[in-house]
Scaffold this motif. Structure first.
Motif, PDB file in Angstrom:
ATOM      1  N   GLU A  87       0.798  -1.378  -0.206  1.00  0.00           N
ATOM      2  CA  GLU A  87       0.021   0.087  -0.008  1.00  0.00           C
ATOM      3  C   GLU A  87       0.922   1.264  -0.028  1.00  0.00           C
ATOM      4  O   GLU A  87       0.315   2.404  -0.511  1.00  0.00           O
ATOM      5  CB  GLU A  87      -1.138  -0.141   1.052  1.00  0.00           C
ATOM      6  N   ARG A  88       2.010   1.215   0.573  1.00  0.00           N
ATOM      7  CA  ARG A  88       2.758   2.242   0.739  1.00  0.00           C
ATOM      8  C   ARG A  88       3.694   2.434  -0.654  1.00  0.00           C
ATOM      9  O   ARG A  88       4.618   3.531  -0.790  1.00  0.00           O
ATOM     10  CB  ARG A  88       3.817   2.396   1.992  1.00  0.00           C
ATOM     11  N   GLY A  89       3.575   1.657  -1.344  1.00  0.00           N
ATOM     12  CA  GLY A  89       4.433   1.505  -2.477  1.00  0.00           C
ATOM     13  C   GLY A  89       5.991   1.191  -2.452  1.00  0.00           C
ATOM     14  O   GLY A  89       6.997   1.164  -3.319  1.00  0.00           O
ATOM     15  N   GLU A  90       6.179   0.655  -1.317  1.00  0.00           N
ATOM     16  CA  GLU A  90       7.699   0.049  -0.983  1.00  0.00           C
ATOM     17  C   GLU A  90       7.929  -1.623  -1.284  1.00  0.00           C
ATOM     18  O   GLU A  90       8.923  -1.798  -1.747  1.00  0.00           O
ATOM     19  CB  GLU A  90       7.957  -0.204   0.597  1.00  0.00           C
ATOM     20  N   ALA A  91       6.871  -2.089  -1.782  1.00  0.00           N
ATOM     21  CA  ALA A  91       6.865  -3.193  -2.428  1.00  0.00           C
ATOM     22  C   ALA A  91       5.870  -3.408  -3.536  1.00  0.00           C
ATOM     23  O   ALA A  91       5.126  -2.385  -3.251  1.00  0.00           O
ATOM     24  CB  ALA A  91       6.645  -4.573  -1.497  1.00  0.00           C
ATOM     25  N   ARG A  92       6.081  -4.191  -4.548  1.00  0.00           N
ATOM     26  CA  ARG A  92       5.193  -4.231  -5.794  1.00  0.00           C
ATOM     27  C   ARG A  92       4.407  -5.509  -6.102  1.00  0.00           C
ATOM     28  O   ARG A  92       5.430  -6.637  -5.785  1.00  0.00           O
ATOM     29  CB  ARG A  92       5.793  -3.583  -7.106  1.00  0.00           C
ATOM     30  N   LEU A  93       3.320  -5.717  -6.531  1.00  0.00           N
ATOM     31  CA  LEU A  93       2.654  -7.007  -6.811  1.00  0.00           C
ATOM     32  C   LEU A  93       3.238  -7.177  -8.308  1.00  0.00           C
ATOM     33  O   LEU A  93       2.822  -6.151  -9.098  1.00  0.00           O
ATOM     34  CB  LEU A  93       1.219  -7.009  -6.611  1.00  0.00           C
ATOM     35  N   VAL A  94       3.559  -8.023  -8.612  1.00  0.00           N
ATOM     36  CA  VAL A  94       3.994  -8.414 -10.103  1.00  0.00           C
ATOM     37  C   VAL A  94       3.322  -9.811 -10.557  1.00  0.00           C
ATOM     38  O   VAL A  94       3.199 -10.642  -9.899  1.00  0.00           O
ATOM     39  CB  VAL A  94       5.493  -8.361 -10.230  1.00  0.00           C
ATOM     40  N   PHE A  95       3.375  -9.935 -12.024  1.00  0.00           N
ATOM     41  CA  PHE A  95       3.216 -11.189 -12.644  1.00  0.00           C
ATOM     42  C   PHE A  95       4.463 -11.462 -13.508  1.00  0.00           C
ATOM     43  O   PHE A  95       4.948 -11.005 -14.061  1.00  0.00           O
ATOM     44  CB  PHE A  95       2.044 -10.994 -13.571  1.00  0.00           C
ATOM     45  N   ASP A  96       5.059 -12.795 -12.905  1.00  0.00           N
ATOM     46  CA  ASP A  96       6.250 -13.324 -13.582  1.00  0.00           C
ATOM     47  C   ASP A  96       5.878 -14.073 -14.888  1.00  0.00           C
ATOM     48  O   ASP A  96       5.261 -15.215 -14.894  1.00  0.00           O
ATOM     49  CB  ASP A  96       7.189 -14.142 -12.746  1.00  0.00           C
ATOM     50  N   GLU A  97       5.905 -13.327 -16.023  1.00  0.00           N
ATOM     51  CA  GLU A  97       5.624 -14.198 -17.270  1.00  0.00           C
ATOM     52  C   GLU A  97       6.326 -15.462 -17.401  1.00  0.00           C
ATOM     53  O   GLU A  97       5.768 -16.501 -18.100  1.00  0.00           O
ATOM     54  CB  GLU A  97       5.703 -13.466 -18.657  1.00  0.00           C
ATOM     55  N   GLU A  98       7.732 -15.645 -17.205  1.00  0.00           N
ATOM     56  CA  GLU A  98       8.145 -16.847 -17.137  1.00  0.00           C
ATOM     57  C   GLU A  98       7.718 -17.819 -16.290  1.00  0.00           C
ATOM     58  O   GLU A  98       7.724 -19.148 -16.772  1.00  0.00           O
ATOM     59  CB  GLU A  98       9.900 -16.549 -16.808  1.00  0.00           C
ATOM     60  N   THR A  99       7.517 -17.684 -15.100  1.00  0.00           N
ATOM     61  CA  THR A  99       6.775 -18.691 -14.190  1.00  0.00           C
ATOM     62  C   THR A  99       5.346 -18.651 -14.155  1.00  0.00           C
ATOM     63  O   THR A  99       4.779 -19.545 -13.676  1.00  0.00           O
ATOM     64  CB  THR A  99       7.280 -18.718 -12.741  1.00  0.00           C
ATOM     65  N   GLN A 100       4.613 -17.480 -14.890  1.00  0.00           N
ATOM     66  CA  GLN A 100       3.231 -17.617 -14.950  1.00  0.00           C
ATOM     67  C   GLN A 100       2.642 -17.533 -13.458  1.00  0.00           C
ATOM     68  O   GLN A 100       1.538 -18.078 -13.221  1.00  0.00           O
ATOM     69  CB  GLN A 100       2.615 -18.900 -15.761  1.00  0.00           C
ATOM     70  N   SER A 101       3.295 -16.861 -12.584  1.00  0.00           N
ATOM     71  CA  SER A 101       2.802 -16.603 -11.348  1.00  0.00           C
ATOM     72  C   SER A 101       2.927 -15.404 -11.039  1.00  0.00           C
ATOM     73  O   SER A 101       3.792 -14.660 -10.996  1.00  0.00           O
ATOM     74  CB  SER A 101       3.416 -17.712 -10.368  1.00  0.00           C
ATOM     75  N   PRO A 102       2.148 -14.830  -9.875  1.00  0.00           N
ATOM     76  CA  PRO A 102       2.091 -13.598  -9.150  1.00  0.00           C
ATOM     77  C   PRO A 102       3.182 -13.634  -8.135  1.00  0.00           C
ATOM     78  O   PRO A 102       3.709 -14.582  -7.492  1.00  0.00           O
ATOM     79  CB  PRO A 102       0.748 -13.415  -8.624  1.00  0.00           C
ATOM     80  N   GLY A 103       4.019 -12.353  -7.746  1.00  0.00           N
ATOM     81  CA  GLY A 103       4.956 -12.383  -6.764  1.00  0.00           C
ATOM     82  C   GLY A 103       5.029 -11.033  -6.249  1.00  0.00           C
ATOM     83  O   GLY A 103       4.093 -10.017  -6.626  1.00  0.00           O
ATOM     84  N   ILE A 104       5.911 -10.691  -5.329  1.00  0.00           N
ATOM     85  CA  ILE A 104       5.968  -9.582  -4.642  1.00  0.00           C
ATOM     86  C   ILE A 104       7.348  -9.396  -4.671  1.00  0.00           C
ATOM     87  O   ILE A 104       8.203 -10.142  -4.524  1.00  0.00           O
ATOM     88  CB  ILE A 104       5.337  -9.501  -3.106  1.00  0.00           C
ATOM     89  N   VAL A 105       7.910  -8.081  -5.176  1.00  0.00           N
ATOM     90  CA  VAL A 105       9.038  -7.714  -5.124  1.00  0.00           C
ATOM     91  C   VAL A 105       9.343  -6.113  -4.363  1.00  0.00           C
ATOM     92  O   VAL A 105       8.384  -5.595  -4.511  1.00  0.00           O
ATOM     93  CB  VAL A 105       9.748  -7.554  -6.510  1.00  0.00           C
ATOM     94  N   PRO A 106      10.645  -5.968  -4.023  1.00  0.00           N
ATOM     95  CA  PRO A 106      10.806  -4.673  -3.455  1.00  0.00           C
ATOM     96  C   PRO A 106      10.642  -3.718  -4.507  1.00  0.00           C
ATOM     97  O   PRO A 106      10.964  -3.803  -5.690  1.00  0.00           O
ATOM     98  CB  PRO A 106      12.497  -4.524  -3.027  1.00  0.00           C
ATOM     99  N   ALA A 107      10.165  -2.335  -4.390  1.00  0.00           N
ATOM    100  CA  ALA A 107       9.790  -1.468  -5.499  1.00  0.00           C
ATOM    101  C   ALA A 107      11.083  -0.984  -6.128  1.00  0.00           C
ATOM    102  O   ALA A 107      11.332  -0.762  -7.166  1.00  0.00           O
ATOM    103  CB  ALA A 107       9.169  -0.196  -4.851  1.00  0.00           C
ATOM    104  N   GLY A 108      12.224  -1.140  -5.406  1.00  0.00           N
ATOM    105  CA  GLY A 108      13.656  -0.751  -5.760  1.00  0.00           C
ATOM    106  C   GLY A 108      13.942  -1.803  -7.146  1.00  0.00           C
ATOM    107  O   GLY A 108      14.484  -1.177  -8.042  1.00  0.00           O
TER     108      GLY A 108
END
Length: 78
Positions: free
Chosen positions: A47-68
């Motif tokens: 919610e603060r933008g410190e981490a981001r929700l992403v979709f990894d096209e290689e693994t076809q799965s969602p994940g969470i990564v640091p915003a940096g």
């Protein structure tokens, strides 16, 4: 590819967060935290933008990564 938080239902987002927390071997120091506490902390980071929700096209799965980690990405936030 970045996924806007509001693109997922609350249940789906919680599922992604729980999966991330259970998969990551994060060290929380000397204090023990419950799964619920860890999930709340990750959600706040999203919610603060410190981490981001992403979709990894290689693994076809969602994940969470640091915003940096997305700093050089051409993906725009919606």
């Amino acid at each position: 590819m970045e996924i806007p938080l509001d693109a997922l239902s609350d249940e789906a987002l919680l599922g992604v967060i729980e999966s991330f927390v259970l998969r990551e071997g994060t060290d929380y120091g000397h204090r023990d935290f419950s799964l619920e506490q860890k999930c709340r902390a990750v959600r706040r980071q999203l919610e603060r933008g410190e981490a981001r929700l992403v979709f990894d096209e290689e693994t076809q799965s969602p994940g969470i990564v640091p915003a940096g980690d997305l700093a050089g990405s051409t993906t725009s936030r919606q």
